[in-house]
Design an enzyme around this catalytic site. Sequence first.
Site, PDB file in Angstrom:
ATOM      1  N   ILE A  86       0.816  -1.218   0.000  1.00 56.45           N
ATOM      2  CA  ILE A  86       0.000   0.000   0.000  1.00 56.45           C
ATOM      3  C   ILE A  86       0.856   1.279   0.000  1.00 56.45           C
ATOM      4  O   ILE A  86       0.393   2.339  -0.433  1.00 56.45           O
ATOM      5  CB  ILE A  86      -0.974  -0.038   1.213  1.00 56.45           C
ATOM      6  CG1 ILE A  86      -2.192   0.819   0.977  1.00 56.45           C
ATOM      7  CG2 ILE A  86      -0.280   0.329   2.511  1.00 56.45           C
ATOM      8  CD1 ILE A  86      -3.328   0.526   1.955  1.00 56.45           C
ATOM      9  N   HIS A 138       6.985 -11.725   5.484  1.00 57.99           N
ATOM     10  CA  HIS A 138       6.659 -11.232   4.134  1.00 57.99           C
ATOM     11  C   HIS A 138       7.933 -10.859   3.411  1.00 57.99           C
ATOM     12  O   HIS A 138       8.865 -10.323   4.000  1.00 57.99           O
ATOM     13  CB  HIS A 138       5.707 -10.039   4.190  1.00 57.99           C
ATOM     14  CG  HIS A 138       6.145  -8.933   5.095  1.00 57.99           C
ATOM     15  ND1 HIS A 138       5.949  -8.974   6.465  1.00 57.99           N
ATOM     16  CD2 HIS A 138       6.770  -7.761   4.842  1.00 57.99           C
ATOM     17  CE1 HIS A 138       6.435  -7.870   7.006  1.00 57.99           C
ATOM     18  NE2 HIS A 138       6.954  -7.115   6.050  1.00 57.99           N
ATOM     19  N   HIS A 141       9.486  -8.521   0.510  1.00 53.79           N
ATOM     20  CA  HIS A 141       9.266  -7.361  -0.353  1.00 53.79           C
ATOM     21  C   HIS A 141       9.936  -7.644  -1.696  1.00 53.79           C
ATOM     22  O   HIS A 141      11.095  -8.067  -1.737  1.00 53.79           O
ATOM     23  CB  HIS A 141       9.945  -6.113   0.226  1.00 53.79           C
ATOM     24  CG  HIS A 141       9.370  -5.614   1.517  1.00 53.79           C
ATOM     25  ND1 HIS A 141       8.492  -4.555   1.585  1.00 53.79           N
ATOM     26  CD2 HIS A 141       9.567  -6.004   2.801  1.00 53.79           C
ATOM     27  CE1 HIS A 141       8.176  -4.312   2.850  1.00 53.79           C
ATOM     28  NE2 HIS A 141       8.821  -5.176   3.610  1.00 53.79           N
TER      29      HIS A 141
HETATM   30  P1  5GP Z   1       7.729  -4.287   7.107  1.00 52.34           P
HETATM   31  O1  5GP Z   1       8.296  -2.971   7.578  1.00 52.34           O
HETATM   32  O2  5GP Z   1       6.966  -5.012   8.217  1.00 52.34           O
HETATM   33  O3  5GP Z   1       8.760  -5.146   6.446  1.00 52.34           O
HETATM   34  O4  5GP Z   1       6.717  -3.916   5.959  1.00 52.34           O
HETATM   35  C1  5GP Z   1       5.340  -3.989   6.057  1.00 52.34           C
HETATM   36  C2  5GP Z   1       4.789  -3.481   4.750  1.00 52.34           C
HETATM   37  O5  5GP Z   1       3.388  -3.743   4.716  1.00 52.34           O
HETATM   38  C3  5GP Z   1       4.950  -1.971   4.562  1.00 52.34           C
HETATM   39  O6  5GP Z   1       5.730  -1.730   3.387  1.00 52.34           O
HETATM   40  C4  5GP Z   1       3.525  -1.450   4.440  1.00 52.34           C
HETATM   41  O7  5GP Z   1       3.377  -0.429   3.480  1.00 52.34           O
HETATM   42  C5  5GP Z   1       2.741  -2.696   4.073  1.00 52.34           C
HETATM   43  N1  5GP Z   1       1.377  -2.702   4.570  1.00 52.34           N
HETATM   44  C6  5GP Z   1       0.978  -2.494   5.850  1.00 52.34           C
HETATM   45  N2  5GP Z   1      -0.354  -2.597   5.967  1.00 52.34           N
HETATM   46  C7  5GP Z   1      -0.815  -2.892   4.721  1.00 52.34           C
HETATM   47  C8  5GP Z   1      -2.146  -3.131   4.203  1.00 52.34           C
HETATM   48  O8  5GP Z   1      -3.144  -3.096   4.903  1.00 52.34           O
HETATM   49  N3  5GP Z   1      -2.224  -3.407   2.875  1.00 52.34           N
HETATM   50  C9  5GP Z   1      -1.135  -3.468   2.059  1.00 52.34           C
HETATM   51  N4  5GP Z   1      -1.334  -3.747   0.776  1.00 52.34           N
HETATM   52  N5  5GP Z   1       0.117  -3.257   2.523  1.00 52.34           N
HETATM   53  C10 5GP Z   1       0.278  -2.964   3.830  1.00 52.34           C
END
Ligand code: 5GP
Length: 138
Positions: free
Chosen positions: A31, A99, A101
């Site tokens: 997102i 997850h 990226h």
């Molecule tokens: P992290 O910092 O945990 O590696 O990344 C989490 C990612 O999830 C972030 O890049 C954030 O933009 C994405 N994200 C968080 N909530 C949502 C959501 O509700 N929908 C989508 N599509 N992405 C999300």
Amino acid sequence: MEECIFCRIAKGGIPSSKVLEDENFLAFLDINPINKGHLLVIPKKHYGCFLDFPQDQLGPFFAFSQKAAKALIVTTKCDGFNLAMNNGRAAAQLVPHAHLHIMPRFTGDGFAFDWPTKKYEEGEMDRLAKRISSYVKK
Ligand code: 5GP
Ligand code: ZN
């Protein structure tokens, strides 16, 4: 127990822009992309981080991720891409559901993994490598 946001996305309770899905994994658009097309690939089961994947799921997870990456490259015509998996709060993991990226990159896009580097003392590299090696489970 309350489900995390990615469990809810996996089950369809929260909408997402899906690009690839099978029985075990889902790839959808982040997102808040670093570039448009930035994907997240998740296991549908809740694994907290990389270490929590059952070993037999790792190969299928990365094969699935490669399929998504190939489609992303064709679609965005990106010049390159980064794979990143943040594990733990200290490593900037905000969503506690593993997850990957997949970030499309374009020449001169201004994003940089611009980390400062540290220096090893004489002999320290080899000592550290031996210590880590001694903990590797056979
Ligand atoms: P992290 O910092 O945990 O590696 O990344 C989490 C990612 O999830 C972030 O890049 C954030 O933009 C994405 N994200 C968080 N909530 C949502 C959501 O509700 N929908 C989508 N599509 N992405 C999300
Ligand atoms: Zn979850």
